[in-house]
Design a protein around this motif. Sequence first.
Motif, mmCIF file in Angstrom:
data_model
loop_
_atom_site.group_PDB
_atom_site.id
_atom_site.type_symbol
_atom_site.label_atom_id
_atom_site.label_comp_id
_atom_site.label_asym_id
_atom_site.label_seq_id
_atom_site.Cartn_x
_atom_site.Cartn_y
_atom_site.Cartn_z
ATOM 1 N N GLN A 32 0.822 -1.219 0.000
ATOM 2 C CA GLN A 32 0.000 0.000 0.000
ATOM 3 C C GLN A 32 0.851 1.262 0.000
ATOM 4 O OE1 GLN A 32 -2.420 -1.983 3.416
ATOM 5 N NE2 GLN A 32 -3.585 -0.172 2.771
ATOM 6 N N THR A 33 0.326 2.309 -0.619
ATOM 7 C CA THR A 33 0.961 3.629 -0.600
ATOM 8 C C THR A 33 -0.132 4.687 -0.559
ATOM 9 O OG1 THR A 33 0.960 4.025 -2.999
ATOM 10 C CG2 THR A 33 2.818 2.770 -2.102
ATOM 11 N N ASP A 34 0.263 5.916 -0.239
ATOM 12 C CA ASP A 34 -0.607 7.054 -0.495
ATOM 13 C C ASP A 34 -0.453 7.440 -1.961
ATOM 14 O OD1 ASP A 34 -1.581 7.101 2.041
ATOM 15 O OD2 ASP A 34 -0.399 8.819 2.721
ATOM 16 N N TYR A 35 -1.313 8.328 -2.448
ATOM 17 C CA TYR A 35 -1.280 8.667 -3.866
ATOM 18 C C TYR A 35 -1.752 10.101 -4.090
ATOM 19 C CZ TYR A 35 -2.638 8.630 -8.816
ATOM 20 O OH TYR A 35 -2.785 8.930 -10.140
ATOM 21 N N LEU A 36 -0.907 10.891 -4.756
ATOM 22 C CA LEU A 36 -1.256 12.255 -5.148
ATOM 23 C C LEU A 36 -0.796 12.500 -6.579
ATOM 24 C CD1 LEU A 36 -0.205 14.345 -1.997
ATOM 25 C CD2 LEU A 36 -2.541 14.105 -2.874
ATOM 26 N N PHE A 37 -1.506 13.353 -7.303
ATOM 27 C CA PHE A 37 -1.074 13.717 -8.653
ATOM 28 C C PHE A 37 -1.378 15.189 -8.889
ATOM 29 C CE2 PHE A 37 -5.379 12.012 -8.885
ATOM 30 C CZ PHE A 37 -6.070 13.002 -9.566
ATOM 31 N N PHE A 38 -0.616 15.788 -9.822
ATOM 32 C CA PHE A 38 -0.726 17.220 -10.051
ATOM 33 C C PHE A 38 -0.664 17.548 -11.539
ATOM 34 C CE2 PHE A 38 1.122 16.538 -5.855
ATOM 35 C CZ PHE A 38 0.197 17.213 -5.063
ATOM 36 N N HIS A 42 2.809 11.055 -6.895
ATOM 37 C CA HIS A 42 3.556 10.741 -5.689
ATOM 38 C C HIS A 42 2.934 9.511 -5.023
ATOM 39 C CE1 HIS A 42 5.691 14.660 -5.745
ATOM 40 N NE2 HIS A 42 4.568 15.057 -6.328
ATOM 41 N N PHE A 43 3.779 8.510 -4.767
ATOM 42 C CA PHE A 43 3.347 7.297 -4.074
ATOM 43 C C PHE A 43 4.146 7.205 -2.774
ATOM 44 C CE2 PHE A 43 0.721 5.535 -7.396
ATOM 45 C CZ PHE A 43 1.215 6.128 -8.554
ATOM 46 N N ASP A 44 3.719 7.972 -1.793
ATOM 47 C CA ASP A 44 4.451 8.055 -0.534
ATOM 48 C C ASP A 44 3.959 7.008 0.466
ATOM 49 O OD1 ASP A 44 5.959 10.244 -1.462
ATOM 50 O OD2 ASP A 44 4.358 11.637 -0.917
ATOM 51 N N SER A 45 4.634 6.938 1.604
ATOM 52 C CA SER A 45 4.277 5.962 2.638
ATOM 53 C C SER A 45 2.851 6.194 3.123
ATOM 54 C CB SER A 45 5.240 6.074 3.821
ATOM 55 O OG SER A 45 6.569 5.835 3.402
ATOM 56 N N VAL A 46 2.193 5.117 3.486
ATOM 57 C CA VAL A 46 0.818 5.191 3.963
ATOM 58 C C VAL A 46 0.727 6.088 5.199
ATOM 59 C CG1 VAL A 46 -1.027 3.865 5.066
ATOM 60 C CG2 VAL A 46 0.094 2.975 3.030
ATOM 61 N N MET A 66 -0.144 11.382 3.720
ATOM 62 C CA MET A 66 -1.127 12.343 3.212
ATOM 63 C C MET A 66 -2.245 12.558 4.232
ATOM 64 S SD MET A 66 -3.156 11.856 -0.379
ATOM 65 C CE MET A 66 -4.155 10.514 0.303
ATOM 66 N N ARG A 67 -2.695 13.804 4.349
ATOM 67 C CA ARG A 67 -3.714 14.139 5.354
ATOM 68 C C ARG A 67 -5.006 13.374 5.128
ATOM 69 N NH1 ARG A 67 -7.781 17.926 6.145
ATOM 70 N NH2 ARG A 67 -7.488 18.817 4.066
ATOM 71 N N ARG A 68 -5.378 13.151 3.885
ATOM 72 C CA ARG A 68 -6.642 12.465 3.580
ATOM 73 C C ARG A 68 -6.425 10.996 3.198
ATOM 74 N NH1 ARG A 68 -11.476 14.679 3.190
ATOM 75 N NH2 ARG A 68 -11.646 16.882 3.717
ATOM 76 N N SER A 69 -5.382 10.419 3.709
ATOM 77 C CA SER A 69 -5.116 9.007 3.432
ATOM 78 C C SER A 69 -6.097 8.103 4.176
ATOM 79 C CB SER A 69 -3.692 8.654 3.862
ATOM 80 O OG SER A 69 -3.477 7.254 3.779
ATOM 81 N N ASN A 70 -6.601 7.090 3.471
ATOM 82 C CA ASN A 70 -7.389 6.041 4.142
ATOM 83 C C ASN A 70 -6.603 4.735 4.174
ATOM 84 O OD1 ASN A 70 -7.493 5.136 1.520
ATOM 85 N ND2 ASN A 70 -9.719 4.885 1.433
ATOM 86 N N GLY A 71 -5.290 4.830 3.923
ATOM 87 C CA GLY A 71 -4.474 3.626 3.840
ATOM 88 C C GLY A 71 -4.524 2.768 5.090
ATOM 89 N N ARG A 72 -4.579 3.409 6.252
ATOM 90 C CA ARG A 72 -4.605 2.626 7.497
ATOM 91 C C ARG A 72 -5.986 2.038 7.782
ATOM 92 N NH1 ARG A 72 -0.816 6.907 9.610
ATOM 93 N NH2 ARG A 72 1.241 5.935 9.537
ATOM 94 N N TRP A 73 -6.973 2.435 7.007
ATOM 95 C CA TRP A 73 -8.297 1.823 7.147
ATOM 96 C C TRP A 73 -8.382 0.496 6.381
ATOM 97 C CZ3 TRP A 73 -11.946 6.469 5.499
ATOM 98 C CH2 TRP A 73 -11.627 7.599 6.264
#
Length: 267
Positions: free
Chosen positions: A63-69, A75-79, A82-89
């Motif tokens: 799993q990763t976080d995900y942002l695009f611009f 960006h595929f950063d650690s779970v 990102m402030r709005r990450s649901n990765g830990r859910w």
Amino acid sequence: MRIQHVLTLLCATSLLLPTTARAQIAVVGSTIEERTAAPGETYTGTIVVRNLTQQDQPVRIYQTDYLFFADGTSHFDSVGTMRRSNGRWITPTVRSLLVAPGSEMTVTYTVKVPANDSLRGTYWSAVMVEGAPTEAGRPSAARPQVGLGAVVRYAVQVATHVRDAGSRKVSFANSRFLTNADSSQAFELEVKNEGERAYRPVLWIEVYDEQGTMRANARQERGLLYPGTSLKQTSALGRLAPGSYRAIVFADSGEDTVFASQFTLRF
């Protein structure tokens, strides 16, 4: 079922051998999984992985976080970065699997939305499905060479929309008027989601000359735009005579109100 490819080949090490890499696995169906849920609810989803070869294929799930611009970066950063990450859910049932030749396997994941009344809008992250590196070449005893290894990865976006909560807001930036090599014109700008909820913007442009006559228009529906992310929108306008024009850009985010902004074009 259709196969959707999301990420291009990521080359690992290379040199000297001109080779081409071939995908060994594929994710079947949509690579955007979205669900509306209330705080405290739990739901499940599935990802289907297909082996495109005649050999067993190992697959890694992470799993990763995900942002695009709008500048084209992703960006595929650690779970949890990102402030709005649901990765830990999200909890996948497996972290690795071995897919038999020509077959499919299903990965199930569970999403547990926290029982938190302050949750608003959309939360999302990515479940990465990664195949084993392809082997593009073998060293020769007569002339040692370095081969090219490639990894095929799929980013399956998992988006949770919190039920009945979250605003939608569109903003425009960095607009410019373009003249193409064939002398046709285009209008380019960045579209950003400054609200709390993801949406698929419907974007259109109307171009009027100095007499108020519409000379060009274009319309397009874009993919899911998350809060804080942005995209670049280019609208083809055809060939316009030199002069001054008024361009009105509209964005429908699914709310009752349509966002609009006016620009002056001269060339």
